[in-house]
Scaffold this active site. Sequence first.
Site, PDB file in Angstrom:
ATOM      1  CG  HIS A 105      -9.553 -12.480  -2.003  1.00  0.00           C
ATOM      2  ND1 HIS A 105      -8.323 -11.977  -2.368  1.00  0.00           N
ATOM      3  CD2 HIS A 105     -10.415 -12.147  -2.993  1.00  0.00           C
ATOM      4  CE1 HIS A 105      -8.437 -11.344  -3.528  1.00  0.00           C
ATOM      5  NE2 HIS A 105      -9.692 -11.438  -3.926  1.00  0.00           N
TER       6      HIS A 105
ATOM      7  CB  SER B 137      -1.528 -35.180  18.430  1.00  0.00           C
ATOM      8  OG  SER B 137      -0.810 -34.516  19.466  1.00  0.00           O
TER       9      SER B 137
END
Length: 432
Positions: free
Chosen positions: A144, A265
């Site tokens: 999880h 970026s």
Amino acid sequence: MITRYSRPDAVAIWSQETKYKIWFEIEAHAATKMAELGVIPKESAEAIWANGKDATFDADRIDEIERTTKHDVIAFLTHVAEIVGEEARFLHQGMTSSDVLDTCFAVQLARSTDLLLGGVDRVLAALETRAKEHKYTPTVGRSHGIHAEPVTFGLKLAGYHAEFQRAKRRLITAREEIATCAISGAVGTFANVDPAVEQYVADQMGLAVEPVSTQVIPRDRHAAYFAALGVVASSIERLAVEIRHLQRTEVLEAEEFFDKGQKGSSAMPHKRNPILTENLTGLARLVRSAVTPAMENVALWHERDISHSSVERGIGPDATIHLDFALHRLAGVIERLNVYPENMQKNLDRLGGLVFSQRVMLALTQAGVSREDAYAAVQENAMKVWRGEGAFIDFLKADARVTLPHDELEALFDLGYHTKNVDVIFDRVFGA
């Protein structure tokens, strides 16, 4: 097909040049067998091969003819006649267009699958190398998204290796199912073409004979094929998503290679983004998009129509070319993956030993404490650690409900306990 996500060998299989070469081979092989059976003159079959074998079929000319005929196979045969001469009248005797189209499609899918199998082999080799390299590199196993218990990074990669072994078997099965030939004529009855012609063409093209074609090869085969591709794509995505998680700044246990001069970026010079694995996630979605249309192609009007044709002209090249590209991109990512064992150890220690909670609980039950009481004692102390109140081992030692001697309690925090069966699992995956 998106050129950006393609490799030349995969693209070549779906080129007009390759398609028309396969069409000619199907027609010419059929003519050879028909000549042997006495259906057409032997010298005519020989002339067809002699004049057409090394010919370059002009796609623009075929398109020009098709603008009038509105039929691609007829346009092709008309162009072949321009090259071969009058002997071309003996081509396509008793055959129907689907005999050529479906058999050609089978050849292209089979050849594409051979490339895909090569890609899977490269992924398997990369996974095996890196798994053995990090066979005993400890890392935290998460469930999880939350710390669970210790594993090793090698075990993590071994699991993906086992999955891609299954992917390879699926592709082999898919290739076997898709690689069938139909030369059975209109409505598939062999009324105007001898079944021996079909067998001969199948042998020459490396295919099996389709037991019963309705004029078209049954599309359940194609549905199974593209479904197999979709599953392989999902396996690629599963590994890609894991690498993306591992590259997160807060985790940074592994990272895509970042080449000199590479930019992350356009706005932020510091960025190192997982662009390759993000791309693989997108490509997996693209490959899976072929599955539903392939399923919907199975049902044809009165057993035969061409509603499947336009779909397959798209999904055939798209799915195989993009999956081929994705497999090799994934292999490159694994081969050059930056792995950070020190960060793995730091993250493993981050919860101060909480990852050993199950072993403490089990030891208490073996010492005579009920499972319910043991669970409650361990959990209450674990929650203190979650709140940042202190060390797990200290809380356990101070808890009267934890009846284990302190030296035995400390021994339960041994990392080696969780890695003692690594060899067993590796033998299952890679062989003894």
